[in-house]
Design a protein around this motif. Structure first.
Motif, mmCIF file in Angstrom:
data_model
loop_
_atom_site.group_PDB
_atom_site.id
_atom_site.type_symbol
_atom_site.label_atom_id
_atom_site.label_comp_id
_atom_site.label_asym_id
_atom_site.label_seq_id
_atom_site.Cartn_x
_atom_site.Cartn_y
_atom_site.Cartn_z
ATOM 1 N N TYR A 169 90.128 27.663 39.040
ATOM 2 C CA TYR A 169 88.666 27.733 39.160
ATOM 3 C C TYR A 169 88.232 28.912 40.270
ATOM 4 O O TYR A 169 87.371 30.092 39.715
ATOM 5 C CB TYR A 169 87.888 26.738 39.145
ATOM 6 C CG TYR A 169 86.378 27.060 38.811
ATOM 7 C CD1 TYR A 169 85.681 27.270 37.739
ATOM 8 C CD2 TYR A 169 85.614 26.875 40.008
ATOM 9 C CE1 TYR A 169 84.286 27.345 37.449
ATOM 10 C CE2 TYR A 169 83.948 26.826 39.691
ATOM 11 C CZ TYR A 169 83.563 27.170 38.511
ATOM 12 O OH TYR A 169 82.213 27.513 38.403
ATOM 13 N N TYR A 225 86.240 31.235 28.402
ATOM 14 C CA TYR A 225 85.590 29.812 28.927
ATOM 15 C C TYR A 225 85.025 28.971 27.817
ATOM 16 O O TYR A 225 85.301 27.969 27.746
ATOM 17 C CB TYR A 225 84.650 30.064 30.250
ATOM 18 C CG TYR A 225 84.431 29.183 31.170
ATOM 19 C CD1 TYR A 225 85.677 28.808 31.860
ATOM 20 C CD2 TYR A 225 83.329 28.724 31.582
ATOM 21 C CE1 TYR A 225 85.708 28.178 32.999
ATOM 22 C CE2 TYR A 225 83.422 27.765 32.453
ATOM 23 C CZ TYR A 225 84.361 27.391 33.162
ATOM 24 O OH TYR A 225 84.178 26.374 34.266
ATOM 25 N N HIS A 240 83.863 24.625 27.121
ATOM 26 C CA HIS A 240 82.920 24.564 28.153
ATOM 27 C C HIS A 240 81.349 24.545 27.411
ATOM 28 O O HIS A 240 81.305 25.334 26.533
ATOM 29 C CB HIS A 240 82.964 25.473 29.350
ATOM 30 C CG HIS A 240 84.121 25.314 29.989
ATOM 31 N ND1 HIS A 240 84.548 24.329 30.967
ATOM 32 C CD2 HIS A 240 85.522 25.943 29.743
ATOM 33 C CE1 HIS A 240 85.731 24.285 31.295
ATOM 34 N NE2 HIS A 240 86.323 25.219 30.898
ATOM 35 N N SER A 241 80.448 23.935 28.295
ATOM 36 C CA SER A 241 79.111 23.724 27.611
ATOM 37 C C SER A 241 78.398 24.864 28.228
ATOM 38 O O SER A 241 78.928 25.885 29.025
ATOM 39 C CB SER A 241 78.464 22.597 28.302
ATOM 40 O OG SER A 241 78.665 22.443 29.586
ATOM 41 N N ASP A 290 78.103 24.715 31.972
ATOM 42 C CA ASP A 290 79.349 25.175 32.545
ATOM 43 C C ASP A 290 79.422 26.786 32.725
ATOM 44 O O ASP A 290 79.827 27.512 33.414
ATOM 45 C CB ASP A 290 80.695 24.740 31.737
ATOM 46 C CG ASP A 290 80.858 23.081 31.911
ATOM 47 O OD1 ASP A 290 80.403 22.680 32.735
ATOM 48 O OD2 ASP A 290 81.374 22.602 30.855
#
Length: 225
Positions: A3, A29, A34-35, A38
């Motif tokens: 990350y 991503y 991922h939300s 995120d």
């Protein structure tokens, strides 16, 4: 570790002004599941990395401005791709006068639109008289303020006091990374909500929407009765 490398890579792309490479990293991503929160955290961490490089004199102000403009483009592209619910509440967002860092409230605005809020984002460095006039004219449920510089905290206190004393009585929410190192509680009243991270705001947003949905159902049941 991975990350951290991704954050550094995104920071490099933003500093180069390369919108395509920057968007590609965000797209990857997204594909990983991922939300929105995120994604915003990913971008925020990259901008923090850029700020760190500026403090260490590794980049210039011009470099930082280019990175901000590139990040703005990526944010806009991402937000336009997101599904938005029907609008149920109103929020007015802006940075207090002297605060030019506006990407944080743009992320907040995006999350609120996704959750069915009607949003007006007035951007950076809004003088208090114009803020009050906008609140009076538009009557929002929530006013979100952003500040990231310590010397502006006395002004923040004035903004909060003036807004909370208005007849409209909107809820005041303050977003600031300064909350990680400073106690800002003296800047607002017991009603003021202080939020230091995009995830904390998402949590508040979900709770607020859940409570509102419950109230709507109760009103609907009352009407049926």
């Amino acid at each position: 570790m991975v990350y951290s490398r991704n954050v550094a890579a995104l920071a490099d792309c933003l500093l180069e002004g390369d919108v395509q490479k920057s968007w590609l990293l965000i797209a990857i991503y997204i594909e990983e599941g991922h939300s929105s929160t995120d994604i915003y955290t990913f971008l925020t961490e990259a901008m923090y990395e850029i700020g760190k490089r500026w403090q260490e004199n590794k980049i210039s102000v011009a470099d930082e401005h280019l990175a901000t403009a590139t990040c703005d483009y990526v944010l806009t592209r991402f937000q336009l791709s997101q599904h938005q619910l029907l609008q149920r509440h109103r929020a007015l967002l802006f940075c207090i006068e002297g605060e030019e860092h506006y990407l944080g409230i743009k992320m907040i605005a995006g999350l609120m639109r996704e959750q069915g809020w009607e949003v007006k984002n007035l951007g950076a460095s809004l003088p208090l008289p114009f803020a009050l006039k906008s609140i009076e004219r538009w009557d929002p449920d929530v006013v979100c303020l952003s500040v990231s510089q310590v010397h502006l905290l006395p002004d923040l206190q004035k903004y909060i006091a003036e807004i909370e004393n208005m007849p409209q009585s909107p809820l005041v929410l303050v977003g600031s990374w300064l909350l990680n190192t400073h106690d800002l509680s003296a800047s607002g009243s017991s009603k003021t909500i202080f939020i230091n991270h995009i995830q904390a705001f998402k949590d508040w947003l979900l709770i607020n929407n859940k409570e509102s949905s419950t109230q709507d159902k109760m009103l609907a049941m009352g009407e049926e009765i």
